[in-house]
Every structure is written in C-alpha cells, then in structure tokens.
Enzyme design. Structure first.
Site, short mmCIF file in Angstrom:
data_model
loop_
_atom_site.label_atom_id
_atom_site.label_comp_id
_atom_site.label_asym_id
_atom_site.label_seq_id
_atom_site.Cartn_x
_atom_site.Cartn_y
_atom_site.Cartn_z
N ASN A 13 0.83 -1.21 0.00
CA ASN A 13 0.00 0.00 0.00
C ASN A 13 0.86 1.26 0.00
O ASN A 13 0.99 1.92 -1.02
CB ASN A 13 -0.95 0.00 1.20
N ASP A 14 1.45 1.58 1.15
CA ASP A 14 2.22 2.82 1.24
C ASP A 14 3.37 2.87 0.23
O ASP A 14 3.68 3.93 -0.31
CB ASP A 14 2.79 2.98 2.65
N VAL A 15 4.01 1.73 -0.03
CA VAL A 15 5.20 1.73 -0.90
C VAL A 15 4.84 1.89 -2.37
O VAL A 15 5.73 2.02 -3.21
CB VAL A 15 6.02 0.43 -0.71
N ALA A 25 0.60 4.49 7.16
CA ALA A 25 0.80 5.94 7.18
C ALA A 25 -0.52 6.70 7.25
O ALA A 25 -0.54 7.89 7.54
CB ALA A 25 1.60 6.39 5.95
#
Length: 481
Positions: A408-410, A449
């Site tokens: 997700n965040d990456v 995040a």
C-alpha cells in the site's frame, strides 16, 4: 591461554564474523555467511571459557543447554511470518544481557576488575543505559509487530518533553558514575534511576513509531544492541566482546543510514514521530491520477476477491496471457496471508506463457530489513529476478502487467505530491505508471501511514481483487489456465 594467542584468536574470529556478514548480503551465499558467523560466535564462547579459566564451572553448561533448547524450539515453531518480531525479541535479549553485565560490573560482583576503576564504572553505567533502552525498545517493537500493542503511533502527553528530560537524567547518571562513590546507598539510588529512566526512554521512543517505519527502527535497535555489547566488553576489559559488538553496532548503523536514504527520511524525524503521525484535516492534492468515487459496497472485501467497478471491462485472463513482461510487487499483506507459495506458482504460470517476470522490492516493504527477500527465498524465487526500487522503477511504464500483493504505502503516488502527510517525499515504486495493474489487497483502507491511495480510484487499467491474497492469487492463476 596466553594473552598473545588470545589476541590473535580474537582478530581471526572478528574477521570471520565480518566475512560472514559480507556473505549474508547476497542470497546465494547468505546461508554460508550465517553459518560462518554462528560458528565464529560459538568459537568465541569456547575461547572465552578457556582464556578466563572457567571451563570447570559446571553451571555455565546448564545455562547454555537451557538456551540451546529454547532457541531450538523457537527455530522449529516460529513461522516465517513471525520472523520480524522474533528478530526484535532476540535483539532485546542481547540488550538485557549487556545491561546485566553492566549492573554486575558496577556492583563489582563476579567480574574481573582492572586498573581503571573510573573508566570501568563509566562504561558499566553506559552499558546499563544502552542495554535497557535496546531491551525495552525491542520489546515494544516485537509487541507492535505481533499485534500485542497498537501498531499505530502512540503519543503520550508531553511526549517530547518526557524524552528530553529522560536524556538529561541519563547523561547525569552516566557522568555521576565516573566519580568515586563509596556509599552503597548512592550507588543503589543511581542504579535504580538509570534502570527506570532508560527503560522508560526505550519504551517512549519506540511506542510512537508507526508500523511503516518499523524496519528502520529495528535496524537501529540492532545497532544499539551491538553498541551495548561492545560497551559491556569495555567494562569487562574483554577484547572479543568489544570487537564483535562494534561490528554489529557499525553494520546496524550503516543499514539504518542506507534505509533512511532509500526512504528520503531523516532518522530524527522517524524517532520523533514526524513521519508516522498524520496531521488532522489534511487535504490531499491532485496527484495526476484520474479518479472516480467508489460506491460504498465496493470497499467491502469478500472471500475469493471482489472486483471494483473501476477496473477495465477487458478480459483479465486475456490481458495476463498476452503480457510479455510482468512485475510482481510483494508487500506485508503477502506475509500476512502467507501467500508466497502462490506468488511463485503465479510467476511460473506467467513464465510458461512466455512472460518475463521480475519482482520489485521496496527497501521498507514488510516489517524488517529484507523481509520480502526472505519470504521469496523460502519458495526458491531466483535471486536474479529480484530488483531493488532504483533498478526497476523506470521499467514500470514499459511493463505490460504489474501485480501487487498486499502493498500500500510503498506504491502510493500521493508520496510525490501530498505535502504535510507522513509519506510525502518517500520514494515509492512507480506502479501507477504501468498500463495494467492487478492489486490483490485485503481492502481499500489506507496503509500504516494513514494516507489514501489515489491509485485505487484510477478509472482505467486497474483491477482490484479485494480479500485474502491467497484467494485473489488463486483466481488470477485460474485465469491463466
């Protein structure tokens, strides 16, 4: 054992540990490197027993046997997905060991005393402080990773002030310990203060780090564990402990710096929670990704994977079969679902259809350094297919199909444009530049995040398969038959 032989042996064993660490940097030689380092440490234990003439102390072997049994049981029972918390746990044990050595050295119990009492007291107190910070910090990290503690950042009242006060107090007790004090009362008071404050500091600085930054935190704690061991070696005047502890401390610090640079973040910002705490009422700017609103029911995962209305109407099976190139992006969701075996099966299916398959590895994907590499190595993914972010990022735009498993965040393009958010400025994998993207995530919720991913709302070329990654991957594999 003479001093000369002991020193030469220490040098040889230290070099062997360094060679082992070097071999562990490559998948093909990692097993050999790990074995070399382990044998070197075991040889160090034997050398220590011989040098200090304590071979005949039978209780040592009893405790070693207990440790071997515990370690063997953990090695057999701990699953690969639990490896991050195991690393944190073992790292904490190293910290508490150094702290116990410092306590005994400070009290003058059962440890050899040299000719520099002020230096020995100073290093003993330093070992206590660094060791307990490492221990409590590692325990909090393990608790977060094992979901015994909140994985989101936890901010205490006056958090920053408490940390600064703790640092001042710890500096004070460390300096105080260097002065000759014959009073057992004051030594006990200072010792209790150092134990309480350093334990609190380790808890306080780790508890406000979010899961997304945990890989960097763990690598820093590994460094602190080595530093604590080296300082304990100074307190004991033990050359081998100083050397090996210094190697672990330096390698952990270098790894921390490398990961910080890869994420374009400052270590101080991570430890102070600036990268983990999402500010209130932040409006995400336009990221250049065309979006449309999801119907509410499309955000609910269903068993076997659910497709969102944003996906293209083209036949997914034909898209996969026609692909000449494909990039697989693994994330923490793959670890949670233990879907690495199906990922390998998918890659084999694609390759049997003539597709060139690569794996894109973000430096902080997962919950410890190299987490994805370990999981993929478990299913014998060829090392040549693993590409680091910098090496693969420019290839996404030219790749026919990208398959994301639990990341997700990456892969969040908001990191490029969404100022005042925890991920702003963090390099991400350029998945949004790809023509066709299959995303096998559990749901559409933001990552650690807390920043929404606009890629999920792209109205073309995105295929969302929501639910357990194993079910979604099975569905994709079935489309290739």
């Amino acid at each position: 054992m003479s001093s000369t032989v002991y020193i030469v042996t220490c040098v040889i064993l230290s070099i062997a540990v360094l060679v082992g660490i070097s071999l562990m940097s490559k998948v093909k030689t990692a097993v050999a490197g790990n074995l070399l380092s382990a044998l070197s440490v075991f040889a160090g234990v034997v050398v220590t027993l011989l040098h200090y003439n304590i071979v005949s102390v039978w209780s040592i072997y009893l405790y070693m046997l207990i440790g071997i049994l515990i370690g063997g049981a953990m090695a057999v029972r701990v699953k690969m997905i639990q490896m991050p918390q195991l690393v944190a746990l073992l790292n904490g044990i190293g910290g508490i060991a150094a702290a116990l050595v410092g306590i005994l050295s400070l009290l003058g119990i059962g440890v050899p005393q040299g000719g520099y009492p002020a230096f020995e007291r100073f290093t003993a107190m330093l070992a206590i402080v660094v060791g307990l910070v490492t221990f409590t910090g590692s325990m909090v990290a393990a608790g977060k990773l094992h979901k015994l503690l909140p994985q989101k950042p936890v901010i205490l009242k006056n958090h920053a002030a408490l940390l600064k006060t703790s640092i001042v107090v710890l500096i004070g007790v460390i300096l105080f310990s260097a002065f000759p004090v014959d009073s057992a009362f004051w030594i006990t008071v200072v010792l209790i203060i150092s134990i309480v404050v350093s334990s609190f500091f380790g808890y306080a600085f780790t508890i406000r780090v979010g899961g997304a930054d945990m890989p960097i935190t763990i690598s820093l704690l590994i460094s602190l564990s080595g530093v604590a061991g080296a300082i304990a070696g100074m307190a004991l005047n033990d050359l081998l402990l100083v050397s090996v502890g210094g190697i672990v401390g330096a390698s952990g610090l270098l790894l921390t710096q490398i990961m910080c640079r890869a994420m374009n973040r400052k270590l101080g910002d991570i430890l102070t929670g600036k990268t983990s705490v999402l500010r209130e009422n932040v409006e995400l700017p336009e990221t250049g990704v065309e979006t449309e609103t999801f119907p509410e029911e499309d955000t609910v995962p269903q068993e076997g994977g659910q497709h969102s209305e944003v996906e293209t109407m083209a036949n997914e099976g034909e898209i996969l079969k026609a692909a000449k190139t494909a990039i697989i992006v693994p994330g923490y969701g793959m670890a949670l679902a233990q879907a690495q075996h199906l990922v390998r099966e998918l890659a084999d299916k694609l390759e049997s259809n003539g597709t060139e398959v690569k794996y894109a590895i973000h430096p902080v994907a997962g919950r410890m350094p190299g987490h994805m590499n370990v999981l993929l190595a478990e299913v014998d993914v060829p090392y040549e297919q693993l590409y680091e972010m910098d090496a693969v990022n420019d290839q996404f735009a030219e790749t026919d199909v990208v398959i994301v498993i639990g990341a997700n965040d990456v892969i969040n393009p908001a990191a490029r444009d969404a100022k005042d958010t925890p991920i702003y400025g963090m390099p991400v994998l350029n998945v949004d530049h790809s023509k066709e993207v299959f995303i096998c995530n559990y749901d559409l919720n933001p990552g650690y995040a807390g920043v929404d991913n606009p890629l999920y709302k792209r109205n073309h070329g995105v295929h969302l398969l929501l639910g357990d990654a194993k079910n979604s991957l099975s569905e994709i594999i079935a489309k290739l038959d």
